[in-house]
Write a protein that holds these residues in place. Sequence first.
Motif, PDB file in Angstrom:
ATOM      1  N   ASP A  96      45.677  36.790  28.799  1.00  0.00           N
ATOM      2  CA  ASP A  96      46.361  38.077  28.911  1.00  0.00           C
ATOM      3  C   ASP A  96      45.504  39.159  29.576  1.00  0.00           C
ATOM      4  O   ASP A  96      45.991  40.254  29.833  1.00  0.00           O
ATOM      5  CB  ASP A  96      46.795  38.570  27.523  1.00  0.00           C
ATOM      6  CG  ASP A  96      47.887  37.696  26.922  1.00  0.00           C
ATOM      7  OD1 ASP A  96      48.525  36.928  27.676  1.00  0.00           O
ATOM      8  OD2 ASP A  96      48.086  37.780  25.690  1.00  0.00           O
ATOM      9  N   MET A  97      44.248  38.862  29.868  1.00  0.00           N
ATOM     10  CA  MET A  97      43.341  39.853  30.453  1.00  0.00           C
ATOM     11  C   MET A  97      43.422  39.863  31.972  1.00  0.00           C
ATOM     12  O   MET A  97      43.793  38.871  32.596  1.00  0.00           O
ATOM     13  CB  MET A  97      41.885  39.535  30.082  1.00  0.00           C
ATOM     14  CG  MET A  97      41.539  39.703  28.654  1.00  0.00           C
ATOM     15  SD  MET A  97      39.806  39.204  28.431  1.00  0.00           S
ATOM     16  CE  MET A  97      39.630  39.506  26.699  1.00  0.00           C
ATOM     17  N   SER A  98      42.998  40.989  32.539  1.00  0.00           N
ATOM     18  CA  SER A  98      42.842  41.066  33.997  1.00  0.00           C
ATOM     19  C   SER A  98      41.640  40.205  34.392  1.00  0.00           C
ATOM     20  O   SER A  98      40.796  39.871  33.549  1.00  0.00           O
ATOM     21  CB  SER A  98      42.600  42.508  34.435  1.00  0.00           C
ATOM     22  OG  SER A  98      41.319  42.946  33.989  1.00  0.00           O
ATOM     23  N   SER A  99      41.535  39.859  35.659  1.00  0.00           N
ATOM     24  CA  SER A  99      40.404  39.036  36.101  1.00  0.00           C
ATOM     25  C   SER A  99      39.076  39.754  35.877  1.00  0.00           C
ATOM     26  O   SER A  99      38.075  39.121  35.542  1.00  0.00           O
ATOM     27  CB  SER A  99      40.566  38.641  37.567  1.00  0.00           C
ATOM     28  OG  SER A  99      40.614  39.781  38.383  1.00  0.00           O
ATOM     29  N   HIS A 100      39.068  41.079  36.028  1.00  0.00           N
ATOM     30  CA  HIS A 100      37.847  41.859  35.784  1.00  0.00           C
ATOM     31  C   HIS A 100      37.432  41.740  34.314  1.00  0.00           C
ATOM     32  O   HIS A 100      36.260  41.514  34.000  1.00  0.00           O
ATOM     33  CB  HIS A 100      38.074  43.323  36.165  1.00  0.00           C
ATOM     34  CG  HIS A 100      36.929  44.214  35.818  1.00  0.00           C
ATOM     35  ND1 HIS A 100      35.767  44.227  36.540  1.00  0.00           N
ATOM     36  CD2 HIS A 100      36.769  45.108  34.809  1.00  0.00           C
ATOM     37  CE1 HIS A 100      34.926  45.096  36.001  1.00  0.00           C
ATOM     38  NE2 HIS A 100      35.516  45.641  34.943  1.00  0.00           N
ATOM     39  N   ASP A 101      38.398  41.879  33.405  1.00  0.00           N
ATOM     40  CA  ASP A 101      38.099  41.772  31.981  1.00  0.00           C
ATOM     41  C   ASP A 101      37.688  40.351  31.614  1.00  0.00           C
ATOM     42  O   ASP A 101      36.825  40.147  30.756  1.00  0.00           O
ATOM     43  CB  ASP A 101      39.298  42.212  31.140  1.00  0.00           C
ATOM     44  CG  ASP A 101      39.519  43.712  31.181  1.00  0.00           C
ATOM     45  OD1 ASP A 101      38.587  44.450  31.588  1.00  0.00           O
ATOM     46  OD2 ASP A 101      40.626  44.153  30.825  1.00  0.00           O
ATOM     47  N   GLN A 102      38.285  39.350  32.271  1.00  0.00           N
ATOM     48  CA  GLN A 102      37.882  37.967  32.028  1.00  0.00           C
ATOM     49  C   GLN A 102      36.419  37.766  32.410  1.00  0.00           C
ATOM     50  O   GLN A 102      35.660  37.124  31.674  1.00  0.00           O
ATOM     51  CB  GLN A 102      38.771  37.006  32.807  1.00  0.00           C
ATOM     52  CG  GLN A 102      40.172  36.897  32.264  1.00  0.00           C
ATOM     53  CD  GLN A 102      41.076  36.049  33.150  1.00  0.00           C
ATOM     54  OE1 GLN A 102      40.765  35.772  34.305  1.00  0.00           O
ATOM     55  NE2 GLN A 102      42.222  35.641  32.597  1.00  0.00           N
TER      56      GLN A 102
END
Length: 130
Positions: free
Chosen positions: A23-29
Amino acid sequence: MLPGMPQSTGSADEKRLRKLYRDMSSHDQATLMRFAEFLAGSPTLDAEPMTEFPTPEAIPRAEQESVVKAIKRLTATYPMIPRERLLNETSSLMTAHVIHGKTATVVIDELEVMFAQHYTTLKTEFEQKA
């Protein structure tokens, strides 16, 4: 799916982590992976060994920011600081604000200093081990 984690097996915590990750953005991942590698003390098989201590995210302070939002911002800014290291001081500052009427601006200023000090301490510890 998290690299190296089977999709169909695992504990409830692993399944929850996989769902949160998806559910996270790629940046948050990417941030989560850096933080997990830091906590584990060793990089994943696909990653380069950590040779530099992570740099804090530059998240600007909002006007009229609440203490709770400031804590969330600072936690996101410094994901490499274990929460248990922050719990006592953060709780004391929140109490000073809610119970004793210390202004949000003053408490947030103190939170920023506290987070920066913990970051500096962790970075120094990391560099001494390197």
